[in-house]
Design a protein around this motif. Structure first.
Motif, PDB file in Angstrom:
ATOM      1  N   LYS A 133       0.885  -1.199  -0.040  1.00  0.00           N
ATOM      2  CA  LYS A 133      -0.023  -0.017   0.018  1.00  0.00           C
ATOM      3  C   LYS A 133       0.908   1.431   0.016  1.00  0.00           C
ATOM      4  O   LYS A 133       0.458   2.277  -0.462  1.00  0.00           O
ATOM      5  CB  LYS A 133      -0.868   0.020   1.301  1.00  0.00           C
ATOM      6  CG  LYS A 133      -2.077  -1.074   1.131  1.00  0.00           C
ATOM      7  CD  LYS A 133      -2.563  -0.959   2.451  1.00  0.00           C
ATOM      8  CE  LYS A 133      -4.029  -2.145   2.453  1.00  0.00           C
ATOM      9  NZ  LYS A 133      -4.793  -2.156   3.497  1.00  0.00           N
ATOM     10  N   LYS A 134       2.074   1.215   0.763  1.00  0.00           N
ATOM     11  CA  LYS A 134       2.738   2.367   0.780  1.00  0.00           C
ATOM     12  C   LYS A 134       3.746   2.582  -0.606  1.00  0.00           C
ATOM     13  O   LYS A 134       3.837   3.589  -0.935  1.00  0.00           O
ATOM     14  CB  LYS A 134       3.631   2.111   2.107  1.00  0.00           C
ATOM     15  CG  LYS A 134       4.561   3.358   2.404  1.00  0.00           C
ATOM     16  CD  LYS A 134       3.644   4.230   3.269  1.00  0.00           C
ATOM     17  CE  LYS A 134       4.677   5.266   4.012  1.00  0.00           C
ATOM     18  NZ  LYS A 134       3.726   6.350   4.614  1.00  0.00           N
ATOM     19  N   GLN A 182       2.311   1.963  -3.529  1.00  0.00           N
ATOM     20  CA  GLN A 182       1.426   2.257  -4.228  1.00  0.00           C
ATOM     21  C   GLN A 182       1.287   3.851  -4.065  1.00  0.00           C
ATOM     22  O   GLN A 182       1.301   4.662  -4.973  1.00  0.00           O
ATOM     23  CB  GLN A 182       0.111   1.711  -4.196  1.00  0.00           C
ATOM     24  CG  GLN A 182      -1.108   2.126  -4.772  1.00  0.00           C
ATOM     25  CD  GLN A 182      -0.954   1.714  -6.353  1.00  0.00           C
ATOM     26  OE1 GLN A 182      -0.419   0.980  -6.910  1.00  0.00           O
ATOM     27  NE2 GLN A 182      -1.109   2.886  -7.197  1.00  0.00           N
ATOM     28  N   LYS A 183       0.986   4.271  -2.718  1.00  0.00           N
ATOM     29  CA  LYS A 183       0.669   5.380  -2.233  1.00  0.00           C
ATOM     30  C   LYS A 183       2.036   6.560  -2.701  1.00  0.00           C
ATOM     31  O   LYS A 183       1.757   7.631  -3.219  1.00  0.00           O
ATOM     32  CB  LYS A 183       0.447   5.524  -0.804  1.00  0.00           C
ATOM     33  CG  LYS A 183       0.210   6.855  -0.368  1.00  0.00           C
ATOM     34  CD  LYS A 183      -0.335   6.918   1.127  1.00  0.00           C
ATOM     35  CE  LYS A 183      -0.494   8.362   1.619  1.00  0.00           C
ATOM     36  NZ  LYS A 183      -0.321   8.553   3.326  1.00  0.00           N
ATOM     37  N   LEU A 184       3.020   6.212  -2.252  1.00  0.00           N
ATOM     38  CA  LEU A 184       4.167   7.032  -2.574  1.00  0.00           C
ATOM     39  C   LEU A 184       4.629   7.089  -4.096  1.00  0.00           C
ATOM     40  O   LEU A 184       5.203   8.198  -4.397  1.00  0.00           O
ATOM     41  CB  LEU A 184       5.512   6.639  -1.666  1.00  0.00           C
ATOM     42  CG  LEU A 184       5.294   6.561  -0.448  1.00  0.00           C
ATOM     43  CD1 LEU A 184       6.571   6.084   0.425  1.00  0.00           C
ATOM     44  CD2 LEU A 184       4.828   7.900   0.227  1.00  0.00           C
ATOM     45  N   TYR A 185       4.740   6.098  -4.681  1.00  0.00           N
ATOM     46  CA  TYR A 185       5.529   6.044  -6.102  1.00  0.00           C
ATOM     47  C   TYR A 185       4.492   5.586  -7.050  1.00  0.00           C
ATOM     48  O   TYR A 185       4.863   5.730  -8.464  1.00  0.00           O
ATOM     49  CB  TYR A 185       6.531   5.004  -6.122  1.00  0.00           C
ATOM     50  CG  TYR A 185       7.593   4.995  -4.865  1.00  0.00           C
ATOM     51  CD1 TYR A 185       8.505   6.366  -5.067  1.00  0.00           C
ATOM     52  CD2 TYR A 185       7.572   4.091  -3.991  1.00  0.00           C
ATOM     53  CE1 TYR A 185       9.241   6.371  -4.042  1.00  0.00           C
ATOM     54  CE2 TYR A 185       8.637   4.182  -2.911  1.00  0.00           C
ATOM     55  CZ  TYR A 185       9.316   5.245  -3.028  1.00  0.00           C
ATOM     56  OH  TYR A 185      10.361   5.580  -1.839  1.00  0.00           O
ATOM     57  N   ASN A 186       3.348   5.225  -6.845  1.00  0.00           N
ATOM     58  CA  ASN A 186       2.234   4.913  -7.901  1.00  0.00           C
ATOM     59  C   ASN A 186       2.722   3.832  -8.636  1.00  0.00           C
ATOM     60  O   ASN A 186       2.543   3.521  -9.722  1.00  0.00           O
ATOM     61  CB  ASN A 186       1.788   6.305  -8.725  1.00  0.00           C
ATOM     62  CG  ASN A 186       0.798   5.887  -9.669  1.00  0.00           C
ATOM     63  OD1 ASN A 186      -0.429   5.217  -8.923  1.00  0.00           O
ATOM     64  ND2 ASN A 186       0.586   6.503 -10.845  1.00  0.00           N
ATOM     65  N   SER A 188       2.123  -0.428  -8.957  1.00  0.00           N
ATOM     66  CA  SER A 188       1.572  -1.371  -8.367  1.00  0.00           C
ATOM     67  C   SER A 188       2.176  -2.746  -7.980  1.00  0.00           C
ATOM     68  O   SER A 188       3.202  -2.963  -8.607  1.00  0.00           O
ATOM     69  CB  SER A 188       0.238  -1.604  -9.319  1.00  0.00           C
ATOM     70  OG  SER A 188       0.869  -2.394 -10.454  1.00  0.00           O
ATOM     71  N   THR A 215      10.946   4.145   5.205  1.00  0.00           N
ATOM     72  CA  THR A 215      10.472   5.758   5.220  1.00  0.00           C
ATOM     73  C   THR A 215      10.786   6.096   6.339  1.00  0.00           C
ATOM     74  O   THR A 215      10.750   5.541   7.524  1.00  0.00           O
ATOM     75  CB  THR A 215       9.044   5.833   4.513  1.00  0.00           C
ATOM     76  OG1 THR A 215       8.235   5.115   5.571  1.00  0.00           O
ATOM     77  CG2 THR A 215       8.879   5.425   3.172  1.00  0.00           C
ATOM     78  N   ARG A 243       8.218  11.087  -7.448  1.00  0.00           N
ATOM     79  CA  ARG A 243       8.243  11.409  -5.864  1.00  0.00           C
ATOM     80  C   ARG A 243       9.287  12.103  -5.571  1.00  0.00           C
ATOM     81  O   ARG A 243       9.233  13.104  -4.564  1.00  0.00           O
ATOM     82  CB  ARG A 243       8.223   9.773  -5.534  1.00  0.00           C
ATOM     83  CG  ARG A 243       8.677   9.823  -4.017  1.00  0.00           C
ATOM     84  CD  ARG A 243       7.525   9.913  -3.098  1.00  0.00           C
ATOM     85  NE  ARG A 243       7.917   9.744  -1.632  1.00  0.00           N
ATOM     86  CZ  ARG A 243       7.428  10.059  -0.654  1.00  0.00           C
ATOM     87  NH1 ARG A 243       6.502  11.287  -0.702  1.00  0.00           N
ATOM     88  NH2 ARG A 243       7.846  10.066   0.445  1.00  0.00           N
TER      89      ARG A 243
END
Length: 165
Positions: A63-64, A66-70, A72, A83, A114
């Protein structure tokens, strides 16, 4: 005639011995080595932990990522992500093993985006942390991508390079 026969035998034996020694020496150069594609990101992460302290950092999940770097889960085979524990620290270390080598540059581009966003947000906010971002390391080797935003980014890069020779 017998002397001629002995001469050829001795010459043949010496030639065979020299060839055997040469082949033996060359075969030592072709030993089995761990190939780059067989290394796990956990193995690389363990080596990185020897050159920098990642204990205070938070370990990221899918999830992180996906959220930070887009990025999948379908695009990566394996990854490690660390992080900073707070928003006032810029530290970030990621090693991503990309499934398809055709996507390596795309993944690198997403990570670069990012880093650019992070740099803008820290630029006037925390100059010392912004300095870490400006001297970040973003590189690829084979199907691996490394991001290192850390005071030890040079050590992390050196370790990454040595592991993936």
């Amino acid at each position: 005639m017998i002397n001629l026969f002995k001469f050829f035998n001795i010459k043949s034996v010496i030639t065979i011995i020299v060839c055997t020694i040469t082949l033996g020496a060359l075969s030592g150069c072709f030993g089995k080595q761990k190939t780059v594609s067989n290394l796990s990101t956990e193995e690389i992460g363990e080596q990185i932990k020897h050159v920098t302290n990642l204990e205070e950092m938070k370990e990221g999940d899918h999830k992180k990522l996906q959220k930070l770097y887009n990025i999948s889960v379908d695009e990566v085979e394996d990854f490690i992500l660390f992080t900073a524990p707070t928003n006032i620290k810029a530290d970030e270390v990621a090693v991503i093993k990309v499934k398809d080598t055709k996507n390596v540059e795309d993944i690198k581009g997403k990570i670069s985006s990012r880093v650019e966003k992070k740099s803008k947000s820290f630029q006037d906010y925390l100059p010392d942390e912004h300095f870490l971002i400006t001297k970040h390391v973003l590189k690829t080797k084979g199907n691996y991508v490394l991001l290192a935003i850390s005071k030890d980014s040079d050590k992390i890069e050196k370790t990454f390079d040595e592991i993936l020779k």
